[in-house]
Design a protein around this motif. Structure first.
Motif, PDB file in Angstrom:
ATOM      1  N   GLY A  89      31.716  -5.743  66.907  1.00  0.00           N
ATOM      2  CA  GLY A  89      32.683  -4.721  67.316  1.00  0.00           C
ATOM      3  C   GLY A  89      33.976  -4.730  66.526  1.00  0.00           C
ATOM      4  O   GLY A  89      34.741  -3.755  66.572  1.00  0.00           O
ATOM      5  N   ARG A  90      34.228  -5.797  65.818  1.00  0.00           N
ATOM      6  CA  ARG A  90      35.438  -5.836  64.991  1.00  0.00           C
ATOM      7  C   ARG A  90      35.265  -4.943  63.765  1.00  0.00           C
ATOM      8  O   ARG A  90      34.167  -4.828  63.216  1.00  0.00           O
ATOM      9  CB  ARG A  90      35.731  -7.272  64.550  1.00  0.00           C
ATOM     10  N   SER A  91      36.358  -4.338  63.338  1.00  0.00           N
ATOM     11  CA  SER A  91      36.297  -3.507  62.134  1.00  0.00           C
ATOM     12  C   SER A  91      36.755  -4.322  60.936  1.00  0.00           C
ATOM     13  O   SER A  91      37.571  -5.237  61.054  1.00  0.00           O
ATOM     14  CB  SER A  91      37.199  -2.278  62.290  1.00  0.00           C
ATOM     15  N   ALA A  92      36.206  -4.010  59.763  1.00  0.00           N
ATOM     16  CA  ALA A  92      36.578  -4.699  58.529  1.00  0.00           C
ATOM     17  C   ALA A  92      36.447  -3.736  57.373  1.00  0.00           C
ATOM     18  O   ALA A  92      35.715  -2.743  57.443  1.00  0.00           O
ATOM     19  CB  ALA A  92      35.703  -5.928  58.312  1.00  0.00           C
ATOM     20  N   HIS A  93      37.167  -4.042  56.303  1.00  0.00           N
ATOM     21  CA  HIS A  93      37.133  -3.226  55.095  1.00  0.00           C
ATOM     22  C   HIS A  93      36.778  -4.118  53.913  1.00  0.00           C
ATOM     23  O   HIS A  93      37.021  -5.327  53.926  1.00  0.00           O
ATOM     24  CB  HIS A  93      38.496  -2.566  54.864  1.00  0.00           C
TER      25      HIS A  93
ATOM     26  N   GLN B 100      42.288  -2.398  67.657  1.00  0.00           N
ATOM     27  CA  GLN B 100      40.935  -2.646  68.155  1.00  0.00           C
ATOM     28  C   GLN B 100      40.555  -4.104  67.936  1.00  0.00           C
ATOM     29  O   GLN B 100      39.975  -4.750  68.819  1.00  0.00           O
ATOM     30  CB  GLN B 100      39.953  -1.731  67.425  1.00  0.00           C
ATOM     31  N   ASN B 101      40.910  -4.629  66.783  1.00  0.00           N
ATOM     32  CA  ASN B 101      40.592  -6.030  66.491  1.00  0.00           C
ATOM     33  C   ASN B 101      41.416  -6.987  67.348  1.00  0.00           C
ATOM     34  O   ASN B 101      40.907  -8.004  67.823  1.00  0.00           O
ATOM     35  CB  ASN B 101      40.832  -6.313  65.004  1.00  0.00           C
TER      36      ASN B 101
ATOM     37  N   ASP C  49      29.308  -7.891  63.237  1.00  0.00           N
ATOM     38  CA  ASP C  49      28.321  -7.227  64.091  1.00  0.00           C
ATOM     39  C   ASP C  49      28.701  -7.342  65.568  1.00  0.00           C
ATOM     40  O   ASP C  49      27.852  -7.216  66.456  1.00  0.00           O
ATOM     41  CB  ASP C  49      26.925  -7.827  63.866  1.00  0.00           C
TER      42      ASP C  49
ATOM     43  N   ALA D 265      43.657  -2.118  56.479  1.00  0.00           N
ATOM     44  CA  ALA D 265      43.083  -0.917  55.860  1.00  0.00           C
ATOM     45  C   ALA D 265      43.554  -0.806  54.418  1.00  0.00           C
ATOM     46  O   ALA D 265      44.698  -1.136  54.103  1.00  0.00           O
ATOM     47  CB  ALA D 265      43.503   0.321  56.648  1.00  0.00           C
TER      48      ALA D 265
ATOM     49  N   ARG E 138      29.950  -8.224  56.750  1.00  0.00           N
ATOM     50  CA  ARG E 138      30.316  -7.339  57.854  1.00  0.00           C
ATOM     51  C   ARG E 138      30.394  -8.099  59.176  1.00  0.00           C
ATOM     52  O   ARG E 138      29.875  -9.208  59.309  1.00  0.00           O
ATOM     53  CB  ARG E 138      29.282  -6.212  57.990  1.00  0.00           C
TER      54      ARG E 138
ATOM     55  N   HIS F 250      40.900  -7.139  57.605  1.00  0.00           N
ATOM     56  CA  HIS F 250      41.296  -6.262  58.715  1.00  0.00           C
ATOM     57  C   HIS F 250      42.349  -5.236  58.303  1.00  0.00           C
ATOM     58  O   HIS F 250      42.620  -4.293  59.060  1.00  0.00           O
ATOM     59  CB  HIS F 250      41.845  -7.088  59.874  1.00  0.00           C
TER      60      HIS F 250
END
Length: 574
Positions: free
Chosen positions: A154-158, A3-4, A152, A121, A150, A119
């Motif tokens: 659409g990219r995902s992060a942990h 996704q990223n 904002d 997991a 975070r 990025h």
């Protein structure tokens, strides 16, 4: 991660403009004391830039004289990076696999993981960290920047933390050199902050070398089998990066058939030689007991073949095919019952190697090419990834120790002492490849093409070749004994003598690209010739798919292998 990656592809120009608007010095000033020292002697600093983006950092490293490998999985961003930092070697790869990087066999003085870790997991971080740690050279630095804040868009992060990295470093015997305070964002974003951790691999991590040395020198040996298996794996690790079937959970998986093939090849000269009317050199202290893999319906039916006839890509049929398959099975039984059972660390249950059966029952073939599919049909051979990398990285140092110990073992066997076998005979029987064997085959090809009216030109200069031409090993045989067809090139005598045992510089290799590929097209035209050419290349060169049939892909992989051999063996350039 996918996704990223798609986000970076979809927003490539905006992101690239943002990344390139600030300098390397501004972004990375917090770890300046650890910036690489370059051009120490004749060896430049090897740098791996993971998540290289638009190439800002890669360009800075190359400008300092570093040898840079830039990893970027987003294709659109990678294309911008290639233009911005053209002197780096760009690869499409990603954490936690790093499959293409691992296949190069290079150890890095500096690995930079900038704006990437968030990025990954949490469930994949232990594996990713292990891969990175295993890629470090002794005293190498691993630099990871941590993004707090975070996304904002659409990219995902942990979530990330210094404490997590410190624990991972401890688990993998890395030392924490520096951990910076939380700092503001260089792009002025109020909700984003950064920290950087610098880790070091101390120059005393020789656990696997100690294991190997113990096998060579200290392990009890009633025969030469332990040394034979170790040398077989050394040869595969050095010569066949493409043979790795799987690399996961800290293990490396190889085709059992390839292990058997190299076992057979190295024993062929030792067993088939005739000295004073007696055949073979004794390989065991028990003179009344024969070798488990030497059988009448297998080995002895291959006596008309030389060690070099048992090559990757060779076609077998009829009685030879039947005998070779039987010999491979006999060899694998011997390997499993012998060295695999008796090479262990500590207790007998802690074996260093494992042999697994094929996924489906194997039936003999009446004809076959020696390719990866055939070799895998016998099952798989498994060893620790760290031991595999040790064998690969230090093969040029370890193998002479194995050969010398093998000779000492043979000299102490009673039958060999009574026959007064000379030292040179032992060493001659332990060579891997007859250097002249395949160069003669290429010369025959040149002559056949000339008789058909073809002009042959030097791959290095384009000069028309006359009678006094040479056949050059692109990767020098003295450092990397390989007689595969992709590695043998027609050239002038003057050029070959001038090149000597050196590697072509990247600029020279790129300038010769069209001539080299044209030679391959001209020389290897039939289906059988091309099958052997590509089968050899797939097993010997990094990052080629099993079904590769593209000369351009082989050239790219050959360029990566040149870089890998230069890095591992410190070979001079031409």
């Amino acid at each position: 991660m996918s996704q990223n990656i798609q986000f970076y592809n979809d927003n490539v120009q905006r992101l690239a403009d943002s990344y390139l608007s600030i300098s390397f010095e501004a972004v990375h000033s917090c770890w300046k004391p650890y910036w690489p020292s370059v051009n120490v002697g004749d060896q430049s600093c090897q740098v791996l830039d993971v998540g290289a983006g638009a190439g800002r950092d890669a360009k800075w490293f190359t400008d300092q004289g570093c040898e840079v490998y830039a990893i970027e999985p987003a294709v659109a961003l990678r294309e911008i990076g290639k233009n911005y930092a053209p002197n780096a070697t760009w690869l499409d790869d990603t954490l936690p696999e790093l499959k293409k990087v691992l296949s190069l066999g290079i150890r890095f003085d500096l690995i930079l993981v900038s704006a990437v870790w968030m990025h990954i997991a949490p469930s994949e971080r232990k594996r990713a960290f292990r891969k990175l740690a295993n890629l470090l050279s002794p005293n190498g630095k691993l630099v990871i920047s941590l993004r707090h804040g975070r996304f904002d868009d659409g990219r995902s992060a942990h979530g990330v933390s210094v404490e997590e990295l410190e624990q991972l470093a401890k688990d993998h015997a890395l030392h924490t050199c520096n951990k910076t305070d939380i700092d503001i964002d260089a792009l002025g974003r109020d909700d984003v902050q950064w920290q950087t951790v610098v880790l070091n691999l101390p120059d005393d991590g020789t656990g696997d070398l100690t294991k190997v040395r113990h096998i060579i020198v200290n392990d009890a040996k009633a025969a030469t089998y332990k040394l034979a298996l170790l040398r077989t794996l050394l040869r595969i690790a050095d010569a066949h990066p493409g043979a790795v079937l799987d690399r996961s959970d800290g293990k490396v998986t190889l085709p059992q058939g390839l292990v058997a093939l190299y076992w057979i090849r190295q024993f062929k000269r030792l067993i088939d030689i005739e000295i004073g009317g007696i055949k073979g050199i004794q390989q065991s202290s028990n003179t009344s007991k024969g070798l488990g893999f030497v059988k009448e319906d297998g080995w002895h039916k291959l006596s008309h073949l030389s060690a070099d006839d048992l090559a990757i890509g060779t076609f077998y049929r009829g009685d030879d095919a039947k005998a070779l398959q039987k010999t491979i099975k006999d060899t694998l039984t011997t390997v499993k019952q012998g060295p695999v059972t008796f090479i262990y660390q500590g207790s007998k249950e802690n074996k260093l190697f494992e042999m697994l059966p094929p996924s489906k029952r194997r039936t003999n073939s009446s004809s076959f090419f020696i390719d990866c599919e055939f070799l895998t049909s016998f099952g798989t051979f498994v060893l620790d990834e760290s031991l595999w990398e040790c064998l690969r990285l230090y093969s040029s140092w370890i193998e002479p120790l194995v050969v010398n110990q093998w000779v000492l073992e043979m000299q102490r066997f009673e039958t060999n002492r009574q026959r007064n076998i000379g030292l040179q005979t032992y060493h001659d029987c332990l060579i891997w490849v007859d250097k002249e064997h395949d160069t003669r085959e290429v010369r025959k090809k040149v002559e056949a093409l000339r008789q058909c009216g073809s002009e042959i030109h030097s791959v290095w200069s384009g000069t028309k070749l006359r009678d006094q031409y040479h056949v050059d090993h692109c990767l020098p045989f003295a450092y990397w004994p390989n007689n595969d067809r992709w590695n043998l090139m027609p050239t002038s005598a003057k050029e070959n003598l001038n090149k000597r045992d050196r590697l072509p510089k990247s600029k020279r290799l790129d300038a010769s690209r069209e001539r080299i590929i044209n030679w391959w097209h001209l020389a290897w035209q039939t289906e059988q010739e091309q099958t052997r050419f590509f089968d050899e290349a797939v097993l010997s060169l990094p990052n080629l798919p099993p079904q590769c049939r593209n000369f351009d892909d082989v050239f790219e992989a050959m360029g990566l292998q040149v870089k890998g051999v230069k890095s591992r063996l410190l070979v001079g350039e031409w």
